[in-house]
Design an enzyme around this catalytic site. Sequence first.
Site, PDB file in Angstrom:
ATOM      1  N   GLY A 116       0.827  -1.193   0.000  1.00 17.53           N
ATOM      2  CA  GLY A 116       0.000   0.000   0.000  1.00 17.53           C
ATOM      3  C   GLY A 116       0.860   1.242   0.000  1.00 17.53           C
ATOM      4  O   GLY A 116       2.067   1.155   0.200  1.00 17.53           O
ATOM      5  N   GLY A 119       2.868   5.437   4.440  1.00 18.45           N
ATOM      6  CA  GLY A 119       2.160   6.119   5.525  1.00 18.45           C
ATOM      7  C   GLY A 119       0.789   5.569   5.846  1.00 18.45           C
ATOM      8  O   GLY A 119       0.071   6.118   6.658  1.00 18.45           O
ATOM      9  N   THR A 120       0.414   4.453   5.212  1.00 19.10           N
ATOM     10  CA  THR A 120      -0.907   3.911   5.488  1.00 19.10           C
ATOM     11  C   THR A 120      -0.910   3.002   6.715  1.00 19.10           C
ATOM     12  O   THR A 120      -1.978   2.553   7.129  1.00 19.10           O
ATOM     13  CB  THR A 120      -1.446   3.113   4.293  1.00 19.10           C
ATOM     14  OG1 THR A 120      -0.391   2.322   3.762  1.00 19.10           O
ATOM     15  CG2 THR A 120      -1.965   4.033   3.217  1.00 19.10           C
ATOM     16  N   THR A 123       3.972  -0.672   8.518  1.00 13.65           N
ATOM     17  CA  THR A 123       4.952  -0.967   9.557  1.00 13.65           C
ATOM     18  C   THR A 123       4.277  -0.996  10.924  1.00 13.65           C
ATOM     19  O   THR A 123       4.559  -1.859  11.757  1.00 13.65           O
ATOM     20  CB  THR A 123       6.080   0.079   9.524  1.00 13.65           C
ATOM     21  OG1 THR A 123       6.595   0.161   8.199  1.00 13.65           O
ATOM     22  CG2 THR A 123       7.192  -0.292  10.468  1.00 13.65           C
ATOM     23  N   HIS A 339      -2.922  35.342 -11.199  1.00 13.29           N
ATOM     24  CA  HIS A 339      -2.618  33.939 -11.484  1.00 13.29           C
ATOM     25  C   HIS A 339      -3.507  33.026 -10.630  1.00 13.29           C
ATOM     26  O   HIS A 339      -4.195  32.142 -11.158  1.00 13.29           O
ATOM     27  CB  HIS A 339      -1.132  33.673 -11.206  1.00 13.29           C
ATOM     28  CG  HIS A 339      -0.695  32.278 -11.480  1.00 13.29           C
ATOM     29  ND1 HIS A 339       0.009  31.910 -12.602  1.00 13.29           N
ATOM     30  CD2 HIS A 339      -0.866  31.139 -10.779  1.00 13.29           C
ATOM     31  CE1 HIS A 339       0.240  30.624 -12.583  1.00 13.29           C
ATOM     32  NE2 HIS A 339      -0.272  30.125 -11.476  1.00 13.29           N
ATOM     33  N   GLU A 340      -3.493  33.252  -9.328  1.00  9.89           N
ATOM     34  CA  GLU A 340      -4.300  32.392  -8.443  1.00  9.89           C
ATOM     35  C   GLU A 340      -5.782  32.591  -8.705  1.00  9.89           C
ATOM     36  O   GLU A 340      -6.567  31.635  -8.698  1.00  9.89           O
ATOM     37  CB  GLU A 340      -3.978  32.672  -6.978  1.00  9.89           C
ATOM     38  CG  GLU A 340      -2.537  32.352  -6.564  1.00  9.89           C
ATOM     39  CD  GLU A 340      -2.109  30.959  -6.952  1.00  9.89           C
ATOM     40  OE1 GLU A 340      -2.953  30.045  -6.968  1.00  9.89           O
ATOM     41  OE2 GLU A 340      -0.917  30.773  -7.263  1.00  9.89           O
ATOM     42  N   HIS A 343      -6.801  30.419 -11.581  1.00 11.39           N
ATOM     43  CA  HIS A 343      -7.064  29.028 -11.181  1.00 11.39           C
ATOM     44  C   HIS A 343      -8.449  28.942 -10.547  1.00 11.39           C
ATOM     45  O   HIS A 343      -9.233  28.041 -10.844  1.00 11.39           O
ATOM     46  CB  HIS A 343      -6.051  28.570 -10.125  1.00 11.39           C
ATOM     47  CG  HIS A 343      -4.689  28.264 -10.664  1.00 11.39           C
ATOM     48  ND1 HIS A 343      -4.468  27.377 -11.679  1.00 11.39           N
ATOM     49  CD2 HIS A 343      -3.461  28.700 -10.286  1.00 11.39           C
ATOM     50  CE1 HIS A 343      -3.160  27.297 -11.914  1.00 11.39           C
ATOM     51  NE2 HIS A 343      -2.522  28.096 -11.086  1.00 11.39           N
TER      52      HIS A 343
END
Length: 524
Positions: A116, A119-120, A123, A339-340, A343
Amino acid sequence: LLEREDVTINAEPPGERSLLETILFSFGPTLLLVALFIFFLRRASGAGGGAGGVLGQFGRSRAKLVEGEKQTVTFEDVAGIEEAEEELVEVVDFLRNPAKYSKLGARIPRGVLLSGPPGTGKTLLARAVAGEAGVPFYSASASEFIEAIVGVGASRVRDLFRQAEEAAPAIIFIDELDAIGRARGGAGGVLSGHDEREQTLNQILTEMDGFDPASGVIVLGATNRPDVLDPALLRPGRFDRRVAVQPPDAAGREKILKVHTRSLPLADEVDLAQIAQSTPGMVGADLANLANEAALLAARRGHERVTRADFTDALEKIVLGAERKIVLGDEDRRRIAYHEGGHAIVGMLTPGADPVRKVSIIPRGQALGVTLSTPDDDRFNYSQEELRAKIRVSAGGRVAEEVVYGSVTTGAESDIQQVTGIARGMVSRWGMSDKVGFVTVAAQQGQSPLLPGAEPVSEATQELVDAEVRRIVDDELDATRELVAENRERLDRLVEALLEHETLDEVDAYAAAGIDRAAAPASA
Ligand code: ADP
Ligand code: MG
Ligand code: ZN
């Protein structure tokens, strides 16, 4: 001259050295070195039990034996990935009550592979197994097997399995398995240097075949890249059970947040379900980080408890990056706002685009401004329309600059990368171009890094792919130009609001642009 001038001379010939002394002085240092060398050789082979010789100590497994009692992680600490957890609960149960299974003639899996995204909690899950199983748990990272010297890894694998068999029932955990388990072959030949890895992998295969299933040794593996693993590892009898550890859904994220806020004093107003709702795509590690950042913020602000504001600010910092203190000129700020704003306007007006959550012209990390759009729910599958909408939103920044200023800046680099990535995926991986058709033409990863461009497609096809990518991007650019030009007034209003407030959240941004969020095509 001295004698002639009658000077008293006082000089004696040097005393004769004995032969022994001469030898000692000239060969001494060399002898010392040789003696030292022999000393180390002896010590090394002594510690290695003689068998391994010089390599003896090298060849021993460095796996850590984790004692059950010392392991404090339990299944209680793992949340939101129930399917994976259940599989492992069964494994633990087998190790505790083998009779229950053998009575019915059931054969327990030898290997369980957790796969997977990072970070899922793979471990973490393995550590929880160690805590719950109550049997010896040998934990090693695959990269620890690999040394520069060919054969060492194989010998370490042998040693590890021997130790585990002696201690059976036991669990062997090999983390980041892809470090050795990559498919063999491929980039072989002169430059390979993969001999060591291959031998180590072969040894693992041999060991997994070799041990008696009744012996009660179970091998757990974890990897982010199950796709590159050698098929031999995955066949039944080896890692015959594969557990996909998926990123959690909203309910899962809430449970994970509960686990990580157990020890935090939370203000009553904090609504974990709502935080979970607003963090699609985040995995366990991100959420653990979020909880910790919120607690840090609360401490820095001198709060008694962690408040809702601490959480939202921490989330903003994680998602958008930390603010950077640079001073921009008015002209630069206005350009960034356009620019932003570009978007954002495109995001608000394009059917199929994710709703705009935040627009900001505060420089953070690498970026000079940010527009954040996230879906309402977790998304796993995207339609062609949605991908095209993503391309338009990414292109919106550059297009707004073009429309407003008639010139462009360097600020669109990552936008261009994203646009290209999506368009390329549509053509070469997802069969969304009629000209290329229902075939994969993307280079397969892990194949022949030494021969780039040696994919199994013809040059003509590659040219076609490039042309199609360009066509898709150009089409969407044209459509975006039209959209921005038509909505120039809305854009201007949004930019004024941005220049005044620097950061606008969802409600304010839609209001400033004069777009009804509920009626916007984005939510249709
Ligand atoms: P990986 O899958 O990359 O091995 P880890 O298991 O190392 O991820 O996860 C890193 C950290 O993230 C864990 O130590 C834990 O704090 C947190 N975490 C990840 N997944 C979960 C989960 N499902 N439940 C609770 N915490 C989790
Ligand atoms: Mg890991
Ligand atoms: Zn941009």
